[in-house]
Design a protein around this motif. Structure first.
Motif, PDB file in Angstrom:
ATOM      1  N   PRO A 709     -14.468  71.062  82.623  1.00  0.00           N
ATOM      2  CA  PRO A 709     -13.067  71.163  82.175  1.00  0.00           C
ATOM      3  C   PRO A 709     -12.917  71.572  80.717  1.00  0.00           C
ATOM      4  O   PRO A 709     -11.844  71.995  80.311  1.00  0.00           O
ATOM      5  N   ASN A 710     -13.981  71.434  79.932  1.00  0.00           N
ATOM      6  CA  ASN A 710     -13.867  71.658  78.494  1.00  0.00           C
ATOM      7  C   ASN A 710     -14.319  73.066  78.138  1.00  0.00           C
ATOM      8  O   ASN A 710     -15.457  73.451  78.407  1.00  0.00           O
ATOM      9  N   HIS A 764     -19.185  78.779  89.903  1.00  0.00           N
ATOM     10  CA  HIS A 764     -18.168  77.772  89.585  1.00  0.00           C
ATOM     11  C   HIS A 764     -17.264  78.228  88.439  1.00  0.00           C
ATOM     12  O   HIS A 764     -16.047  78.315  88.604  1.00  0.00           O
ATOM     13  N   VAL A 765     -17.866  78.487  87.278  1.00  0.00           N
ATOM     14  CA  VAL A 765     -17.047  78.792  86.103  1.00  0.00           C
ATOM     15  C   VAL A 765     -16.285  80.100  86.299  1.00  0.00           C
ATOM     16  O   VAL A 765     -15.055  80.140  86.152  1.00  0.00           O
ATOM     17  N   PHE A 766     -17.000  81.175  86.641  1.00  0.00           N
ATOM     18  CA  PHE A 766     -16.358  82.486  86.703  1.00  0.00           C
ATOM     19  C   PHE A 766     -15.455  82.633  87.924  1.00  0.00           C
ATOM     20  O   PHE A 766     -14.337  83.149  87.827  1.00  0.00           O
ATOM     21  N   SER A 767     -15.948  82.193  89.062  1.00  0.00           N
ATOM     22  CA  SER A 767     -15.212  82.438  90.302  1.00  0.00           C
ATOM     23  C   SER A 767     -14.167  81.368  90.614  1.00  0.00           C
ATOM     24  O   SER A 767     -13.217  81.648  91.344  1.00  0.00           O
ATOM     25  N   MET A 768     -14.326  80.163  90.083  1.00  0.00           N
ATOM     26  CA  MET A 768     -13.408  79.078  90.434  1.00  0.00           C
ATOM     27  C   MET A 768     -12.662  78.526  89.218  1.00  0.00           C
ATOM     28  O   MET A 768     -11.449  78.351  89.249  1.00  0.00           O
ATOM     29  N   GLU A 772      -8.288  79.236  87.553  1.00  0.00           N
ATOM     30  CA  GLU A 772      -7.385  78.092  87.493  1.00  0.00           C
ATOM     31  C   GLU A 772      -6.872  77.823  86.087  1.00  0.00           C
ATOM     32  O   GLU A 772      -5.903  77.080  85.904  1.00  0.00           O
ATOM     33  N   SER A 773      -7.526  78.392  85.093  1.00  0.00           N
ATOM     34  CA  SER A 773      -7.159  78.125  83.697  1.00  0.00           C
ATOM     35  C   SER A 773      -5.834  78.796  83.346  1.00  0.00           C
ATOM     36  O   SER A 773      -5.568  79.934  83.753  1.00  0.00           O
ATOM     37  N   ARG A 774      -5.007  78.095  82.583  1.00  0.00           N
ATOM     38  CA  ARG A 774      -3.723  78.651  82.144  1.00  0.00           C
ATOM     39  C   ARG A 774      -3.796  79.167  80.709  1.00  0.00           C
ATOM     40  O   ARG A 774      -2.830  79.762  80.231  1.00  0.00           O
ATOM     41  N   HIS A 778      -8.700  81.406  76.516  1.00  0.00           N
ATOM     42  CA  HIS A 778      -9.885  80.765  77.099  1.00  0.00           C
ATOM     43  C   HIS A 778     -10.409  81.586  78.268  1.00  0.00           C
ATOM     44  O   HIS A 778     -11.625  81.755  78.428  1.00  0.00           O
ATOM     45  N   GLN A 779      -9.508  82.067  79.089  1.00  0.00           N
ATOM     46  CA  GLN A 779      -9.913  82.913  80.217  1.00  0.00           C
ATOM     47  C   GLN A 779     -10.711  84.123  79.737  1.00  0.00           C
ATOM     48  O   GLN A 779     -11.780  84.431  80.269  1.00  0.00           O
ATOM     49  N   ARG A 780     -10.180  84.799  78.752  1.00  0.00           N
ATOM     50  CA  ARG A 780     -10.826  86.020  78.268  1.00  0.00           C
ATOM     51  C   ARG A 780     -12.212  85.737  77.696  1.00  0.00           C
ATOM     52  O   ARG A 780     -13.170  86.464  77.982  1.00  0.00           O
ATOM     53  N   ALA A 781     -12.299  84.687  76.891  1.00  0.00           N
ATOM     54  CA  ALA A 781     -13.586  84.376  76.280  1.00  0.00           C
ATOM     55  C   ALA A 781     -14.607  83.956  77.330  1.00  0.00           C
ATOM     56  O   ALA A 781     -15.760  84.417  77.311  1.00  0.00           O
ATOM     57  N   LEU A 782     -14.215  83.085  78.256  1.00  0.00           N
ATOM     58  CA  LEU A 782     -15.149  82.627  79.288  1.00  0.00           C
ATOM     59  C   LEU A 782     -15.589  83.777  80.182  1.00  0.00           C
ATOM     60  O   LEU A 782     -16.752  83.850  80.598  1.00  0.00           O
ATOM     61  N   ARG A 783     -14.668  84.663  80.505  1.00  0.00           N
ATOM     62  CA  ARG A 783     -15.060  85.819  81.317  1.00  0.00           C
ATOM     63  C   ARG A 783     -16.116  86.651  80.598  1.00  0.00           C
ATOM     64  O   ARG A 783     -17.093  87.101  81.203  1.00  0.00           O
ATOM     65  N   PHE A 784     -15.899  86.857  79.327  1.00  0.00           N
ATOM     66  CA  PHE A 784     -16.895  87.619  78.574  1.00  0.00           C
ATOM     67  C   PHE A 784     -18.241  86.917  78.578  1.00  0.00           C
ATOM     68  O   PHE A 784     -19.282  87.547  78.830  1.00  0.00           O
TER      69      PHE A 784
END
Length: 1685
Positions: A709-710, A764-768, A772-774, A778-784
């Motif tokens: 979650p973090n 988990h992180v990328f596909s799930m 779900e993140s709003r 955060h979405q952009r950074a994690l995807r990268f």
């Protein structure tokens, strides 16, 4: 209608200024200085000067101008324009939106005409964009000129300014408006004008905000067009304000301001009502004013400074300010620099009648009051706000929450600040920092004393942390600027170095936090980080108190904190405050204590990543102390920020890692995630529990669940694993090692490796988790981070190892670092990542990453997570498409038996394998092609290049092409990709972006390294590959080029960009027509040649495809394309020098210039091919005038109506310019270590199908070969290693040489073939008659014969092309016309006769030497045949040379005829035919010359016997030929019978034929034994006719043989007639019309029967068969003789 002063001028000037600035950065002393010296000669400076003087002034709306527009008639530039109602409305909207004079708005709308298609937007938006872009370019040019002026002054000060000094006066006059002596024009001063313009921009932005608020109230704000227009205008105005603020800084620095300007600026700046962008923009201006007017660095006196101080004090005391912290910051800044006048030995320290101490106390009090009002709070907030990016750092948020108490956050619509502004602000802050430390040390000391007192008395709630704020101001002002930060390390006796020592002593927790952050920000390169490391070592602190911050202190406190947390019960393991410090200081707050641990870890991370001594020091702690502490922290409930920092620190410890260090880190990380480092309380609870210990996977999933979650924990963990998954930088190019131990996880999982980690990140992180993140950021950074991890796993896999194992003689298992190849393949994370590429959720995440809002992309910085995420997604898809075949065919069969069962955990899920192929997944995204195309015009070169590369792969994939063209069976349908691109106008937008990129000027300084050039080449490669993959069906490349694409045809839509000649297609033409390929010295330039080559091959695919040929040829014709390429000399070699090197010798082929040489050869071939296509098209279109011009041009003269002819190289001179292999030949090198090297697996096809070596694969093979011969632990002598290194380089150079030589040979042949085809076309379609035709053939022969002679033995393949041309010429030549009477024509004919004889002799010579293959010899046979028949048929005048020819044939003797005879029976059908026909002609020649040499030789060679014997199967062979329908075999069969017939026409030939048992052979064939109607189906008249044809031919041979030999063979003829009496009688009856069906025969069949009857009659007559029969019958009536009595 771009006029002087418009955007095009500023774009060009900006490009030139940027080039000079870049040159100064790269080569300040030579190239940069020269470019700067030549800059004032740029004519664009004079053109732009009036615009510089007027700054951003614009004429406002006027009623007269509005009335003029509404009248529909406006005049400017001497031209009258008529405006329709729609255009008037557009103009008025533009004028209203930007408050511009309507006439100027009209000009703007007209100038934006060509940008509608380029930008894909309406005219109004294009005009507004153009307006703001022009203003931005204007300001950017001004700023660049000011920076270059400063550089010029510095060079002049360094005495390296030869030729410099001319730019300064221009800048001073036209930009800074400092009118010197002799200048009569007086302009308004620049600084007040600039300040006024800044205020105008702020007012405009305010009005814009009010407009959008009003639109929102009316419900219009949601309209996309309105939103985009507002957004662009808002961003543009903010950028203009920022640029102007930086320019104002330069102007103030150049002393263009006075005290009044300063006071007025302070009043206006201090009167701001809220903290926003303008405050940050103008803060550097404040600092510059203070330095120029208040510091000791100015050229002012202390008295002037004191007066100004009084004036400024009055400003400060004049009233209550709206923003007190802003006022406080200005006062503090002024006091810090102004106090420098009163330090020891300064000008103000000895003033009379002045109480210096009293004033010092007063200033100190004022400064402290300013601090209480939030001075440092604001300055720190401004520094931090200026550095805001999309990379959200939770630490920075915590710092802001901690120290930023008074200054609010910037408005959310603030545009990110540029590097120019950040640089100016940081430079000003440096001066402030130095001034405060140097000029006000008492205030600093008092701040620390007060803080210590408050903490000792326990009054923490009353503590203000201004000292900490100051340290953080230092930190973030110097962050990322190691050159500036050197001032803290360079001089140990400096004030700044002393400040570091002082600040590190007896520090409280907040001060420790700030100090650690400052120290890590001052360590941004290896040198400064090493200084910081030495600063922290105990040995460097002998003079400091034990409480100073050192490595020992940091590690002890980390250990204490972590152990404290681990010792707590599990339920209460939280980040708790430390009970007591080492020096018994008071208890700190929990929040500050956690921040301190994080600050320690941040410092460790920075120093370990930048400094190798620091990294080794930390790694080599006893018992791996730091690593163990970090892993224990990760395994404890220590809080997300500490765990995230621990991951960062571990990643930093792996900087510059070795493979063994990487493996060791993986082992401890695996232990950590499987429960080895769990806290003692957890272990104790597990031991006392009655339940069994949980499996290791439990601990891993628990950690995954806790981190998921973090954002901070997850992102740092992924980054850490990316570091661990990447092989060390010093590893070989082989990538033959696993990044982790082969037994990693073997004891805790059924399958070793890192699959759970891969599944967590990608599954988990990328596909799930991300969907779900709003939080968008955060979405952009994690995807990268996830995609970067996936790409790292993919890129570290070497598929070549599998290929080498299967196709080479290298023992790959023993040559790689992994145990064996199967282990490498099965354990490498490549396989697991590839499995996820077939997962529907994962692929959706990839497509979501690529599909982004155009506005967001336009605003994003190149290094933002948004752009980098899209880039990684695109790169991942490209790489996966490259490796898909390897995975499916080679890797998956190995990995599949080991695949684990489906996981039930959501934290380590299993891929669903929803797609059968990657292409299936790609087709699931309807917007992918549009997205990729849209990224080609956004100004991010790396993303543009990657998008083009992927677009090329997608558009050339057979599966994708098939899917795009699939549809209902039997129905015509359009390409799905084309339909999708047309649906929302994406095709037009993408084509416009391509056009803009291709029309961008070339950078002649950076050449091929320029991003613009690389984008051009990638666009051209995409177009070429797309067209080549499917040339005969409409593709997206056709669509982008401007064609209207139907299902199976192309059209030019009326009114389209193509119809208006503004399409992408037309942007390619200037590259061929206008771009030079030679430099000033006449040397060919490789990168320019390559650009022309790439354009021309796109055109080649278009003009050679039936789909587009007609349209393209007509369009090129309209642009006189043919004459342009002739004028440029593209059909001939243009120079001997290539990038300064002569194209001679094998060494040339190993240079980059050789690539241009190869490309030029291909250009010549394509140019010649185009001319041939165009000539055919012109002939078919019946354009005689144009055809005449083309022939004149090819002859060497381009005729232009009304002008003199332009001489150009003639097409007949071409052959002399072809390169010769002899210039480049080199023997193979002698190799010892690599003598048995097998490089065949390294062969690949280049774009034109040539087999060349892949140099990367060759290098890999060399390394494998080297590893194969070495043993573990073997010591290799230095000289042996050096020898092997030398051999490796020799092999690589020789392979490169072979590649270039192969390409030169291939393209030389291609060029030669194109030239011969062109001459064939010219031969076939010219309108020459008589002597002119003979002259043309003579010219062509003269150009051809040297090549035939030269290539005849060395290059048979090249000789074949020339021989084909010669054959066409001979068959075109009408020998009957070679009988002219006039002397000139006769001379030409004699020359032709000589050339023909020379050609004939060359052919005979080549044949006699058995040159070439059968195809070449068959051409030679045809040439000889045509020459001989021409002589035989027209044996008169100049051609009476039969005896000479006969002697020539005799001269070549048996060798010649032996080869011909061998081909006549041993060659393929075509060669057999040609050889037999030539022999027939030679026999005919001998008969005419009464020379039996050929016949006798054929007999001697037993050819005649073999020829006759072949008739034994004549019937069966004939039937097979007719059944198959092979024309070549039919021709060969007929030629054989014709040769027999010709032989039988000579007496000697007939003798040899008959002696070879002709009649007996024919009898054995059974040809005449059966009635044709019985042999062939009588109902099939055509088959019956063919059978009769065969009978006729053989019967004629028999008859002629008898006639030629006279009475010698009459008996054989009579016997034949007697044996075949039934057939003879039947034929004679049928020919006479007697018998069944005689009157119902087909005419052709009747004719054949008549021919056969005639042949029989000849035979009957020649043998006297009737007389013989009569005599025989008469003799039968006599009594039989008495034989015995």
């Amino acid at each position: 209608m771009a006029e002087d002063g418009t955007m095009e001028v500023f774009q060009a000037l900006h490009r030139d200024l940027t080039t000079v600035a870049d040159a100064l950065k790269e080569d300040r002393e030579e190239g940069g200085r020269l470019a700067l010296a030549l800059l004032p000669e740029n004519p664009l400076l004079e053109t732009a000067a009036p615009s510089f003087e007027s700054l951003l002034d614009k004429p406002e709306r006027k009623k007269s101008s509005r009335d003029a527009v509404l009248s529909g008639k406006v005049t400017f530039g001497g031209e009258e324009w008529t405006l329709n109602k729609d255009f008037q409305e557009i103009v008025l909207q533009i004028a209203d939106d930007i408050d511009l004079d309507e006439i100027e708005a009209t000009k703007l709308a007209l100038q934006a005409e060509g940008e509608e298609e380029t930008l894909g937007r309406p005219r109004k938006e294009c005009a507004i964009i153009r307006f703001h872009q022009q203003r931005k370019y204007l300001l950017s040019c001004m700023l660049l000129l000011l920076e270059l002026h400063k550089e010029e002054d510095e060079l002049l000060a360094d005495d390296v300014g030869d030729g410099l000094g001319r730019l300064g006066p221009y800048v001073t006059r036209y930009i800074l408006r400092d009118n010197g002596p002799g200048v009569t024009k007086v302009n308004e001063r620049f600084v007040p004008s600039c300040t006024t313009t800044l205020a105008g921009i702020r007012n405009w932005l305010q009005k814009l905000s009010e407009q959008i608020n009003g639109a929102a109230m009316r419900g219009l704000a949601t309209q996309l067009q309105l939103q985009e227009t507002y957004e662009f205008t808002h961003i543009s105005l903010m950028q203009q304000h920022e640029l102007l603020a930086v320019i104002l800084c330069y102007a103030v620095e150049r002393h263009m301001a006075n005290e009044g300007d300063f006071i007025n600026f302070l009043k206006e700046y201090g009167g701001a009502t809220r903290y926003d962008y303008s405050i940050v923009h103008l803060l550097p201006v404040v600092g510059t004013y203070i330095t120029v007017f208040g510091s000791t660095e100015s050229n002012r006196s202390v008295e002037q400074a004191r007066k100004l101080n009084a004036a400024i004090s009055r400003v400060f005391d004049s009233g209550t300010r709206t923003i007190p912290f802003l006022d406080a910051a200005i006062r503090a800044w002024w006091l810090a620099e102004y106090s420098g006048w009163y330090v020891q030995d300064a000008a103000g320290s000895g003033l009379r009648d002045v109480d210096i101490d009293q004033e010092d106390m007063k200033r100190s009090k004022q400064f402290q009051e300013a601090l209480k009002d939030g001075a440092f709070d604001f300055l720190l907030a401004a520094v931090l706000d200026a550095k805001i990016t999309e990379w959200q750092d939770p630490w920075m948020n915590r710092v802001r929450n901690w120290v930023q108490k008074r200054t609010p956050a910037l408005p959310p619509d603030t545009v990110p600040f540029s590097t120019q502004l950040q640089g100016r602000l940081n430079a000003r802050m440096e001066i402030f920092i130095d001034a405060f430390i140097s000029n006000m040390p008492d205030v600093l000391r008092k701040l620390k004393i007060e803080e210590d007192e408050l903490r000792q008395t326990g009054q923490l709630q009353d503590q203000d942390i201004d000292l900490e704020r100051f340290l953080l101001i230092i930190a973030y002002s110097y962050e990322g600027r190691p050159e500036a930060g050197d001032v803290f390390w360079a001089d140990p006796d400096s004030n700044l170095a002393g400040f570091l020592q002082w600040a590190s002593r007896r520090t409280s927790t907040p001060l420790q936090i700030a100090f650690c952050e400052m120290l890590q920000c001052l360590s941004d390169d290896s040198e400064s980080a090493t200084y910081a490391h030495e600063f922290l070592l105990d040995e460097g602190h002998q003079l400091r108190k034990p409480s100073s911050i050192t490595w020992t202190t940091i590690l002890k406190e980390l250990e204490y904190h972590i152990n404290k947390i681990r010792a707590k019960p599990v339920g209460t393991q939280v980040a708790a405050p430390r009970v007591a410090k080492l020096d018994n200081e008071p208890t700190d707050s929990e929040h500050e204590f956690v921040m301190l641990q994080e600050a320690y870890l941040r410092l460790i991370t920075k120093l370990a990543s930048e400094s190798e001594p620091s990294r080794l020091y930390l790694l080599q702690q006893r018992n791996d102390r730091l690593v163990m502490l970090l892993l224990q922290a990760i395994s404890s409930a220590i809080g997300p920020q500490i765990r995230a920092s621990a991951f960062r620190a571990l990643g930093a410890l792996m900087a510059r890692k070795s493979l063994s260090q990487n493996h060791a880190m993986w082992r401890v990380v695996e232990s950590c995630f499987t429960g080895t480092f769990i806290s003692p309380s957890m272990s104790a609870r597990s031991q006392t529990s009655t339940a069994a210990l949980p499996p290791p996977s439990f601990f891993m999933e628990a950690l995954f669940q806790e981190m998921s979650p973090n954002f901070d924990e997850t992102s740092t963990f992924i980054q850490f694993l990316t570091v661990l998954t990447t092989l060390p930088g010093g590893s070989t190019v082989l990538n033959d090692a696993l990044p982790y131990p082969e037994d990693l996880g073997a004891s805790t999982r059924t399958r070793p490796g890192i699959e759970p980690y891969v599944d967590f990140i990608l599954g988990h992180v990328f596909s799930m988790r991300i969907p779900e993140s709003r939080e968008v950021l955060h979405q952009r950074a994690l995807r990268f981070y996830c995609l970067d991890f996936a790409l790292a796993c993919i890129c570290s896999f070497n598929e070549d190892l599998i290929v080498f194992a299967n196709e080479s003689n290298i023992n790959v298992d023993g040559a790689i670092q992994t145990k064996d190849l199967e282990t490498y393949v099965s354990l490498h994370p490549f396989a697991r990542v590839m499995e996820w590429m077939y997962d529907s959720k994962f692929m959706k995440g990839v497509f979501d990453t690529i599909h982004q809002n155009a506005t967001d992309i336009g605003k994003a910085a190149p290094d933002s997570p948004l752009i980098l995420g899209v880039l990684r997604a695109v790169e991942l898809l490209s790489k996966v498409l490259d490796l898909q075949a390897t995975f499916v065919d080679l890797v998956r069969p190995i990995v599949k038996p080991h695949n684990r069962v489906q996981s039930r955990s959501s934290f380590t899920p299993t891929s669903n394998a929803a797609f059968a192929s990657i292409e299936d997944g790609l087709m699931a995204s309807l917007t992918l092609v549009s997205d990729l195309g849209g990224y080609c015009g956004i100004g991010h070169p790396a993303l543009t290049l990657a998008s083009l590369k992927l677009l090329e792969k997608i558009s050339t994939s057979p599966k994708v092409i098939s899917a795009w063209q699939s549809g209902f069976t039997g129905l015509t349908h359009r390409n799905k990709a084309i339909v999708a691109l047309e649906e929302h106008g994406d095709a037009q937008t993408i084509a416009g972006a391509f056009t803009a990129e291709l029309t961008n000027p070339l950078d002649f300084r950076r050449e091929a390294e320029s991003p613009d050039y690389q984008i051009k080449t990638y666009i051209l490669d995409f177009l070429y590959s797309c067209l080549k993959a499917n040339p005969d069906r409409p593709t997206i490349a056709h669509l982008f080029l401007g064609f209207r694409c139907s299902a199976n045809t192309l059209e030019i839509e009326p009114g389209s960009a193509f119809d208006q000649r503004s399409a992408l297609f037309h942007s390619l033409l200037p590259v061929i027509i206008d771009v030079p390929v030679q430099n000033e010295d006449g040397a060919m330039v490789q990168w320019l040649v390559a650009l022309k080559y790439k354009v021309l091959r796109v055109f080649q695919l278009l003009w050679s495809s039936p789909l587009s040929a007609k349209l393209v040829l007509e369009e090129l014709r309209e642009h006189d394309f043919l004459f342009h390429i002739l004028l440029q000399g593209l059909v001939t070699q243009q120079g001997a020098s290539w990038d300064g090197q002569e194209a001679v010798g094998p060494d040339f082929l190993t240079t980059p210039a050789a690539e241009g040489f190869v490309d030029c050869l291909s250009i010549r071939a394509m140019a010649l091919e185009y001319i041939a296509h165009e000539l055919c098209s012109v002939t078919q279109s019946q354009l005689p005038a144009l055809k005449r011009r083309i022939f004149d041009a090819l002859g060497g003269q381009i005729v232009i109506e009304g002008m003199e002819s332009i001489p150009v190289p003639s097409v007949f001179d071409f052959h002399d310019t072809l390169p010769h292999d002899d210039l480049f030949l080199a023997p193979p090198p002698e190799l010892n270590a690599f003598g048995d090297l097998d490089l065949r697996p390294c062969l690949e096809q280049d774009d034109d199908g040539n087999m060349v070596y892949n140099l990367n694969k060759v290098q890999e093979v060399l390394l494998l070969k080297r590893n194969e011969g070495s043993q573990p632990g073997q010591v290799i002598l230095q000289q042996d290693a050096a020898a092997m290194d030398a051999e490796e380089q020799i092999v690589l150079l020789y392979v490169l040489y072979l590649n270039r030589l192969t390409q030169i040979r291939a393209y030389s042949l291609k060029t030669l073939r194109a030239w011969t085809r062109l001459l064939m076309v010219m031969t076939g379609c010219n309108d020459f008659k008589g002597t002119n035709e003979v002259s043309f053939i003579l010219q062509t022969l003269q150009a051809t014969l040297p090549g035939i002679e030269m290539y005849g033995f060395q290059k048979p393949v090249s000789a074949l092309e020339l021989a084909k041309l010669a054959k066409v010429l001979l068959f075109k030549l009408d020998f009957a016309t070679m009988v002219s009477k006039d002397q000139q024509s006769r001379a030409v004919e004699n020359l032709v006769s000589d050339k023909l004889y020379q050609l004939f002799e060359m052919c005979l010579d080549s044949v006699a030497k058995w040159v070439g293959n059968q195809e070449l010899r068959s051409i030679y046979y045809n040439i000889c045949y045509r020459y001989l028949t021409g002589i035989l048929d027209h044996n008169q005048g100049a051609l009476s040379s039969l005896r000479k020819i006969t002697k020539t044939v005799r001269a070549y003797g048996d060798k010649l005829l032996n080869v011909v005879c061998d081909d006549a029976f041993g060659g393929d059908a075509e060669c057999q035919s040609a050889a037999l026909i030539l022999l027939t002609t030679l026999v005919q020649l001998g008969r005419k010359e009464h020379d039996n040499y050929v016949v006798e030789t054929l007999n001697k060679l037993n050819f005649i016997g073999i020829l006759v014997d072949s008739l034994r199967d004549v019937l069966q062979e004939w039937m097979e030929i007719n059944q198959i329908g092979n024309a070549d075999k039919q021709c060969s069969f007929n030629a054989k019978l014709a040769l027999l017939l010709q032989l039988c026409q000579t007496r000697e030939g007939a003798k040899h034929v008959l002696h070879a048992n002709l009649f007996r052979t024919v009898e054995q064939s059974g040809l005449f034994a059966v009635d044709p109607e019985l042999q062939v189906d009588s109902s099939d008249s055509k088959a019956l006719e063919k059978h009769y044809v065969l009978l006729v031919k053989v019967a004629r041979i028999l008859g002629i043989a008898i006639v030629s030999r006279g009475s010698h063979n009459i008996l054989q003829g009579r016997r034949f007639l007697t044996d075949n009496r039934m057939l003879v009688t039947h034929v004679l009856k049928r020919s006479a019309g007697v018998g069944t069906g005689a009157g119902r025969m087909e005419p052709a069949l009747a004719e054949r029967i008549e021919d056969l009857a005639e042949a029989f009659v000849v035979m009957i007559t020649a043998t006297g068969f009737l007389e013989f029969e009569d005599q025989t019958l008469g003799n039968d009536n006599k009594p039989a003789p008495v034989l015995f009595h």
